[in-house]
Design a protein around this motif. Structure first.
Motif, mmCIF file in Angstrom:
data_model
loop_
_atom_site.group_PDB
_atom_site.id
_atom_site.type_symbol
_atom_site.label_atom_id
_atom_site.label_comp_id
_atom_site.label_asym_id
_atom_site.label_seq_id
_atom_site.Cartn_x
_atom_site.Cartn_y
_atom_site.Cartn_z
ATOM 1 N N PRO A 116 0.795 -1.405 0.012
ATOM 2 C CA PRO A 116 -0.151 -0.068 -0.327
ATOM 3 C C PRO A 116 0.912 1.397 0.184
ATOM 4 N N PRO A 117 0.032 2.516 -0.229
ATOM 5 C CA PRO A 117 0.776 3.506 -0.342
ATOM 6 C C PRO A 117 1.026 3.934 1.307
ATOM 7 N N LYS A 118 2.459 4.761 1.106
ATOM 8 C CA LYS A 118 2.898 5.557 2.692
ATOM 9 C C LYS A 118 1.284 5.952 3.039
ATOM 10 N N GLY A 119 1.085 6.234 4.367
ATOM 11 C CA GLY A 119 -0.296 6.633 5.158
ATOM 12 C C GLY A 119 -1.557 5.678 5.432
ATOM 13 N N PHE A 120 -0.803 4.311 4.294
ATOM 14 C CA PHE A 120 -2.062 3.620 4.875
ATOM 15 C C PHE A 120 -2.391 3.394 6.369
ATOM 16 N N ASP A 121 -1.291 3.085 7.131
ATOM 17 C CA ASP A 121 -2.077 3.228 8.560
ATOM 18 C C ASP A 121 -2.968 3.751 8.717
ATOM 19 N N GLY A 122 -2.844 5.030 8.840
ATOM 20 C CA GLY A 122 -3.309 6.585 8.868
ATOM 21 C C GLY A 122 -5.002 6.363 8.197
ATOM 22 N N ASN A 177 10.320 -2.261 -8.577
ATOM 23 C CA ASN A 177 8.118 -2.380 -8.735
ATOM 24 C C ASN A 177 7.266 -2.357 -10.000
ATOM 25 N N GLY A 178 8.207 -2.896 -11.028
ATOM 26 C CA GLY A 178 7.746 -2.326 -12.137
ATOM 27 C C GLY A 178 7.222 -1.400 -12.566
ATOM 28 N N TRP A 179 7.537 -0.268 -11.965
ATOM 29 C CA TRP A 179 7.229 0.988 -12.351
ATOM 30 C C TRP A 179 7.767 1.852 -13.563
ATOM 31 N N ALA A 180 6.754 2.710 -14.214
ATOM 32 C CA ALA A 180 8.365 3.636 -15.496
ATOM 33 C C ALA A 180 8.571 4.564 -14.815
ATOM 34 N N ARG A 764 8.442 6.938 -5.803
ATOM 35 C CA ARG A 764 8.066 6.560 -5.695
ATOM 36 C C ARG A 764 7.881 5.186 -4.568
ATOM 37 N N ASP A 765 9.095 4.895 -4.801
ATOM 38 C CA ASP A 765 9.146 3.716 -3.640
ATOM 39 C C ASP A 765 9.054 4.712 -2.137
ATOM 40 N N ALA A 766 9.294 5.496 -2.191
ATOM 41 C CA ALA A 766 9.749 6.164 -1.042
ATOM 42 C C ALA A 766 8.511 6.843 -0.607
ATOM 43 N N MET A 767 7.488 6.389 -1.206
ATOM 44 C CA MET A 767 5.489 6.606 -0.878
ATOM 45 C C MET A 767 5.428 5.854 -0.788
ATOM 46 N N THR A 768 5.788 4.711 -0.791
ATOM 47 C CA THR A 768 5.033 4.212 -0.657
ATOM 48 C C THR A 768 5.372 2.624 1.056
#
Length: 771
Positions: A116-122, A177-180, A764-768
């Motif tokens: 999930p993205p960062k902040g998912f726990d919130g 992650n397979g992201w462009a 994007r990985d840092a925001m995961t």
């Protein structure tokens, strides 16, 4: 008692019938053989194309077919089955939702193949605090966002370097992650570009504070910040403090804005590719970034974008390029108005009979859900004439741009957000809104009690005939709520047993002009008219079962009425519509766009006075139709004690949260099955039986079916039909109170914002989320 002849339909009576007799003008003989051959070839090609792009002889929509009605009973009726299955399906969905954060994370990874993205726990804490029920059902959101993971930045702009590439896939341009690579900067560039388009506003987050912005667009009339942008800003209120700086482009129009052609997609499995480029499980279509050496407008490709078509193309011609190259829609396109459609603009389309081969009639084919997935405009391009969004005046964007819209039709690339009509409170769109005290009430002041069943058949079956009600025509559910409809026999309040709709003549634009008569609202109003010709077919018990001494009546008494065989009744459409339909326009918008102008529009459609929202609650059935886009009244209909019958070609943010045939009744875009829906739940009112069967004879004895002085009863629907109908009303109301709350809309936007932050990030990985 009057006797109405039973009308039989011939193909020429059908408004969707097109004659080939005068389809093409005859060619004059040419003195030279070469010209003859050229003319013949041209005609042959044109015939093939027009047959592919024109309305068929009957208007049908591909829906899941019901069982053959030849041995039909209420026990085996498709509606009985679909209601039972819908309840089981929704119960199972609720029960399988994640109960803890670790379960939610694992379910996210299972569905979408990534953390999930960062902040998912919130966000999870928000769902627990506010009792959000469906915490795992965000597939439609992820499908909307999936293509943007394929956006690729530019090395020369420093968006990424070779060191960022997955070492196991050198030269792929993908990260681990397979992201462009470079997708975040490219996403932000496209947001900035599309913000300069007319009728696109920004919701901007800076330092945890949201604001709405409208970029200068050379004085275009829609420069003001739209209500949709302000609505999204409000919905961000509970999560905005934890969000990074970012911008959301919001569509100010109701119509979709983004259409990406077929050749910009790569379909997994067709060319040995896999879905890991974008989705890691989020979908099987990958957006293809086109690299070109053309430097013109490279800094801002939309800098010359014009807001409307101005006769240079239209939505359908652009949309059909989303179809596969071998589809019918791509093979030919009828771009001009054809005389073949004229016969379809002014007639009633009665529910069709079954074919001679015993095929199921379209009037007895019930939609399992809305038409978003049911209709294939690629395979049946003639159906596009019946949907107004294909004729919108506003130019669409022909590339993948992030635009947030309240609804999305098939083939569009807009990202869905909750409608501001659902979030804010107004007299016109909100159930229970008290505009004096500016607060929501649990029960709208215009709400009317469901009522009793008093107009019964010989065995106690049936429903309320509206002639049993005392109706005060001044009751409007708003300024006058003192005298709601009441049952004469019991003195109790009672909803009217009718299908009700009021609205304006919206539904589409005028590019190309001349097709307004075919739009969804116009077709519905004509079909429900009180002076239409033709007859419809309803499957209900035989009239002989109504006779106290008939053998079928005795059988019904001795056995379960659910197992009484149903037969097809052919009933004049005008008679039936007067008894069950109250459908009319209240306002003629853009009447000059209608073929023949205002005079023709008024002559071919019923018009009535405006009705307050509170006045709708007098009726058991509320028809819900698309306008320029989605219907903004659907949530208020759900909140009431009435039952929405919804026909739509759009998908909204809650589409996977709600269950058709449990919370509302879905209706196909042809509307033909609406009579059999009413027949199942409510039967046929006594006033219709009187007019149609008043002078009929009993086939068993030859005597009058109803001797002089006999009270003619209604033909009942299912024994528990009214109870089942009320169960849908209650289920819809409960859904609105528990799953369709403003808190649930905020939960959706919170989740969208977290995904958006990852899509827009340089890393994007840092925001995961690290799990």
């Amino acid at each position: 008692m009057s006797t109405r002849p039973m009308l039989s339909r011939t193909p020429s009576d059908l408004p969707w019938t097109t004659s080939n007799q005068h389809r093409f003008p005859q060619r004059r003989w040419r003195p030279l053989l070469m010209w003859m051959l050229l003319a013949c070839t041209t005609i042959a090609i044109f015939q093939i194309g027009l047959r592919a792009g024109s309305p068929p002889t009957t208007f049908t929509v591909p829906e899941v077919s019901s069982s053959h009605p030849s041995a039909l009973t209420f026990s085996t009726h498709p509606i009985t089955r679909m209601m039972d299955e819908a309840e089981e399906r929704f119960r199972a969905k609720v029960e399988r939702q994640s109960k803890t954060l670790p379960e939610a994370i694992e379910e996210y990874k299972r569905r979408y193949g990534m953390p999930p993205p960062k902040g998912f726990d919130g966000w999870w804490e928000y769902t627990r605090k506010y009792d959000v029920v469906l915490v795992d059902e965000y597939d439609t959101l992820m499908r909307d966002l999936a293509p943007f993971y394929a956006l690729r930045g530019k090395k020369e702009l420093g968006d990424y370097s070779d060191n960022d590439e997955d070492p196991l896939r050198p030269g792929s341009g993908l990260d681990t992650n397979g992201w462009a690579l470079g997708g975040g900067p490219e996403m932000r560039r496209r947001i900035a570009e599309v913000a300069g388009v007319s009728s696109i506003d920004l919701v901007r987050v800076r330092n945890g504070v949201p604001s709405t912005v409208s970029i200068n667009k050379d004085g275009f009339v829609d420069d003001e910040v739209s209500a949709r942008a302000r609505g999204l800003k409000s919905m961000l209120g509970k999560c905005v403090a934890v969000l990074p700086d970012m911008d959301f482009p919001v569509n100010a129009k109701a119509e979709g804005r983004v259409i990406v052609p077929w050749d910009r997609w790569e379909v997994a499995g067709q060319d040995a590719t896999t879905s890991d480029k974008i989705g890691l499980g989020m979908g099987n279509r990958t957006y293809i970034e086109v690299i070109t050496d053309d430097k013109s407008n490279s800094a801002h490709p939309l800098s010359t974008f014009r807001p409307d078509w101005r006769g240079e193309g239209n939505v359908w011609d652009t949309w059909r390029r989303t179809c596969p190259p071998n589809s019918t829609a791509r093979k030919f396109y009828a771009s001009i108005r054809s005389a073949m459609l004229d016969s379809a603009t002014s007639s009633h389309n009665p529910a069709s009979r079954g074919g001679d081969d015993g095929s199921v009639p379209s009037s007895f084919t019930f939609a399992p859900s809305t038409s978003f997935n049911a209709i294939s405009f690629c395979d049946q391009p003639h159906l596009h004439y019946t949907q107004g969004h294909f004729f919108s005046d506003w130019r669409t964007l022909g590339d993948l741009y992030p635009v947030l819209s309240p609804a999305r039709a098939k083939g569009f690339g807009d990202i869905k957000i909750p409608s501001h009509y659902y979030y804010g409170s107004t007299d016109a769109y909100t159930y229970g809104w008290d505009e004096v005290n500016l607060e929501l009430q649990p029960t709208d002041r215009g709400e009317v009690a469901w009522g009793d069943e008093t107009d019964l058949g010989p065995n106690g079956e049936g429903g309320v005939d509206d002639r049993d009600l005392t109706i005060d025509p001044s009751y409007d559910g708003h300024t006058n709520t003192a005298n709601p409809p009441k049952n004469r026999k019991t003195g109790k309040e009672s909803k009217r047993n009718k299908i009700f709709w009021r609205g304006a003549t919206t539904g589409g634009g005028n590019s190309p002009p001349g097709f307004a008569a075919l739009y969804q609202r116009h077709r519905a109003v004509r079909m429900a008219g009180w002076d239409v010709e033709g007859d419809v077919e309803i499957w209900i018990p035989s009239t002989t079962s109504l006779l106290p001494n008939s053998s079928s009546s005795s059988t019904a008494k001795k056995s379960n009425y659910n197992d009484v065989r149903l037969t097809a009744h052919k009933v004049p459409a005008a008679t039936l519509n007067k008894a069950l339909m109250d459908v009319a326009f209240v306002k003629a918008n853009n009447a000059d766009q209608y073929p023949g102008g205002l005079e023709k529009l008024m002559a071919e459609h019923r018009f009535s006075g405006s009705v307050y929202l509170g006045g709708h609650w007098q009726y058991k059935y509320l028809l819900d139709l698309d306008g320029m886009s989605y219907s903004g009244r659907f949530m208020s209909f759900l909140a009431s004690d009435s039952v929405p019958i919804k026909s739509t070609a759009y998908e909204e943010f809650f589409s996977e949260w709600i269950e058709p045939w449990l919370h509302y009744i879905p209706l196909s875009s042809s509307y033909e099955e609406i009579y059999n829906i009413f027949g199942y739940f409510s039967g046929i009112p006594a006033e219709v039986v009187e007019e149609v069967y008043g002078n009929a004879t009993n086939p068993e004895t030859g005597a009058p079916l109803f001797p002089p002085g006999t009270k003619i009863p209604a033909i009942p629907g299912a024994p528990d039909g009214d109870a089942r109908l009320r169960r849908i009303a209650r289920a819809g109301k409960q859904w609105k109170r528990t799953i369709g709350r403003t808190l649930d809309l905020e939960s959706y936007v919170y989740r969208l914002a977290l995904e958006w932050a990852r899509l827009c990030a340089d890393d994007r990985d840092a925001m995961t989320m690290k799990v």
